[in-house]
Design a protein around this motif. Structure first.
Motif, short mmCIF file in Angstrom:
data_model
loop_
_atom_site.label_atom_id
_atom_site.label_comp_id
_atom_site.label_asym_id
_atom_site.label_seq_id
_atom_site.Cartn_x
_atom_site.Cartn_y
_atom_site.Cartn_z
N ASP A 115 0.86 -1.20 0.00
CA ASP A 115 0.00 0.00 0.00
C ASP A 115 0.89 1.24 0.00
N PRO A 116 1.54 1.55 -1.12
CA PRO A 116 2.50 2.67 -1.14
C PRO A 116 1.86 4.04 -0.96
N THR A 117 0.54 4.12 -1.06
CA THR A 117 -0.13 5.42 -0.89
C THR A 117 0.15 6.02 0.49
N PHE A 118 0.27 5.16 1.49
CA PHE A 118 0.51 5.66 2.85
C PHE A 118 1.87 6.34 2.98
N LEU A 119 2.79 6.08 2.05
CA LEU A 119 4.12 6.69 2.15
C LEU A 119 4.07 8.21 1.97
N TRP A 120 2.96 8.71 1.41
CA TRP A 120 2.82 10.17 1.30
C TRP A 120 2.79 10.83 2.68
N LEU A 121 2.43 10.06 3.71
CA LEU A 121 2.41 10.61 5.07
C LEU A 121 3.80 10.97 5.57
N LEU A 122 4.84 10.48 4.90
CA LEU A 122 6.21 10.83 5.30
C LEU A 122 6.49 12.32 5.16
N TRP A 123 5.67 13.02 4.41
CA TRP A 123 5.82 14.48 4.31
C TRP A 123 5.56 15.16 5.65
N LEU A 124 4.95 14.43 6.61
CA LEU A 124 4.77 15.00 7.94
C LEU A 124 6.10 15.23 8.64
N ILE A 125 7.11 14.44 8.31
CA ILE A 125 8.40 14.53 8.98
C ILE A 125 9.04 15.91 8.79
N PRO A 126 9.22 16.39 7.54
CA PRO A 126 9.81 17.74 7.39
C PRO A 126 8.93 18.84 7.97
N VAL A 127 7.61 18.63 7.98
CA VAL A 127 6.72 19.64 8.59
C VAL A 127 6.97 19.72 10.09
N LEU A 128 7.09 18.57 10.76
CA LEU A 128 7.35 18.55 12.19
C LEU A 128 8.73 19.13 12.51
N ILE A 129 9.70 18.88 11.65
CA ILE A 129 11.04 19.45 11.85
C ILE A 129 10.97 20.97 11.76
N LEU A 130 10.23 21.48 10.80
CA LEU A 130 10.07 22.92 10.66
C LEU A 130 9.40 23.53 11.88
N VAL A 131 8.36 22.88 12.38
CA VAL A 131 7.67 23.37 13.59
C VAL A 131 8.63 23.37 14.77
N ARG A 132 9.45 22.34 14.87
CA ARG A 132 10.44 22.26 15.96
C ARG A 132 11.45 23.38 15.88
N LEU A 133 11.95 23.69 14.69
CA LEU A 133 12.93 24.76 14.53
C LEU A 133 12.33 26.12 14.90
N VAL A 134 11.08 26.34 14.49
CA VAL A 134 10.42 27.61 14.83
C VAL A 134 10.26 27.74 16.34
N GLY A 135 9.85 26.65 17.00
CA GLY A 135 9.71 26.67 18.45
C GLY A 135 11.02 26.88 19.16
N TRP A 136 12.09 26.27 18.64
CA TRP A 136 13.42 26.44 19.25
C TRP A 136 13.91 27.88 19.13
N ARG A 137 13.68 28.53 18.00
CA ARG A 137 14.11 29.93 17.81
C ARG A 137 13.33 30.85 18.75
N ARG A 138 12.03 30.60 18.89
CA ARG A 138 11.23 31.44 19.79
C ARG A 138 11.69 31.26 21.24
N ARG A 139 11.98 30.03 21.63
CA ARG A 139 12.44 29.78 23.00
C ARG A 139 13.78 30.46 23.25
N LYS A 140 14.68 30.41 22.27
CA LYS A 140 15.98 31.04 22.42
C LYS A 140 15.84 32.56 22.54
N ALA A 141 14.90 33.13 21.78
CA ALA A 141 14.67 34.59 21.86
C ALA A 141 14.12 34.99 23.23
#
Length: 346
Positions: free
Chosen positions: A6-32
């Motif tokens: 069922d290779p269609t589910f592999l499209w969910l892997l795009w969640l990984i870079p989205v979560l990384i981006l959210v993490r980076l934004v949160g880290w920059r705000r915390r540092k500020a």
């Protein structure tokens, strides 16, 4: 060889870079925010137990576990082997007419689509039999050599369109002759050729080809699809096929020729309409053929690999749970590199 069921589910892997981006934004705000509270070096001394890297490591472990969960849901499969199975059944070669006239819609959804549905249902009823597929119009060629791999048979079936053959027309004789040569050389096995067509044969030799097949012990069944009143041929853009004079071309089922071919091949003529009667009649006729022992070669067998992926997920989650976000109190005072040892002698 690795594949996913069922290779269609592999499209969910795009969640990984989205979560990384959210993490980076949160880290920059915390540092500020920490900079607004005071000097970073002073804050670091006030919070000696806070680890700089452990939260990031825990985050990476969670991301890896999430990615593996998505991979597991996609059902990874691996394996490639050759297996020999002995079966007791018959051999069937199906000759499918894919000329433009098979696009007529006097049988829903169309003659060609109805034929493909009929073949698919026929394959579903097979268990120990072998099947092959030939497509023909003005020419004929083997789309699928005779096999026991029903999954491949259905896969090849879905890709059949009139565009596979550039030479239009209907040469039933060539299709039957090619089918006669496509069986295995095993003895004491019932063999059948099933021709699905609207009967608009444009070449000679079909009756002779059916007679030759019958002399070799092969029954020729003719499935005539469509109706005798005729129907236009859709072109896919809302219009219908026209002749040189601009008149709409009407294609009708030639039942007389279909009956003659079935008689020459000592088989049965079956009319295909919008019901399932043709399928039932064909199954009844095929069950009467002699069944024999056949050796089937299966070239690929894929095994589920989700167990291994599941074990990796469990290990990552255990490590993530056991890892604290603060420094380990047992290792906190250990310094591998002392500043004094790095001073140069005066």
């Amino acid at each position: 060889m690795l594949r996913f069921e069922d290779p269609t589910f592999l499209w969910l892997l795009w969640l990984i870079p989205v979560l990384i981006l959210v993490r980076l934004v949160g880290w920059r705000r915390r540092k500020a925010k920490l900079k607004r509270l005071g000097d970073p070096e002073l804050l670091k001394q006030l919070m000696p137990n806070i680890s700089k890297y452990r939260p990031t490591v825990k985050f990476v472990l969670m991301l890896a576990a999430l990615a593996l969960v998505i991979v597991m849901v996609a059902r990874p499969q691996m394996g490639s082997k050759i297996s020999h199975d002995k079966r007791n059944g018959i051999e069937t070669m199906i000759c499918l007419d894919i000329s433009n006239s098979m696009l007529a819609e006097d049988v829903a959804p169309s003659r060609l689509d109805k034929s493909k549905m009929l073949i698919e249902n026929l394959v579903d009823n097979f268990s120990n039999d072998k099947i092959g597929l030939i497509v023909f119009a003005g020419d004929a060629f083997v789309q699928l050599p005779i096999t026991s791999d029903y999954v491949s048979a259905k896969m090849f079936l879905q890709n059949i369109t009139p565009g596979l053959l550039q030479t239009q027309g209907t040469n039933i004789g060539d299709a039957i002759s090619l089918a006669t040569k496509s069986f295995t050389q095993q003895d004491n096995v019932g063999r059948a050729i099933i021709v699905i067509t609207d009967g608009e044969n444009h070449e000679d030799g079909a009756k002779e080809a059916a007679e030759i097949a019958q002399k070799k012990g092969i029954n020729v069944f003719i499935l005539g699809i469509g109706n005798t009143k005729g129907a236009p041929i859709p072109m896919g853009d809302g219009s219908y096929l026209k002749d040189h004079a601009g008149n709409t071309v009407m294609t009708a089922l030639n039942e007389q020729m279909c009956r003659e071919l079935a008689q020459a091949g000592k088989g049965q003529y079956i009319h295909v309409d919008n019901t399932s009667d043709a399928e039932k009649a064909l199954n009844d006729d095929l069950t009467k053929l002699q069944k024999g022992d056949m050796t089937s070669v299966i070239y690929s067998a894929y095994d589920e690999q989700f167990q291994a992926v599941g074990i990796l997920i469990i290990l990552l989650l255990i490590i993530e749970v056991c890892m604290l976000e603060v420094k380990n109190p047992l290792l906190r005072n250990i310094k591998f590199f002392k500043r004094d040892s790095l001073k140069l002698p005066k």
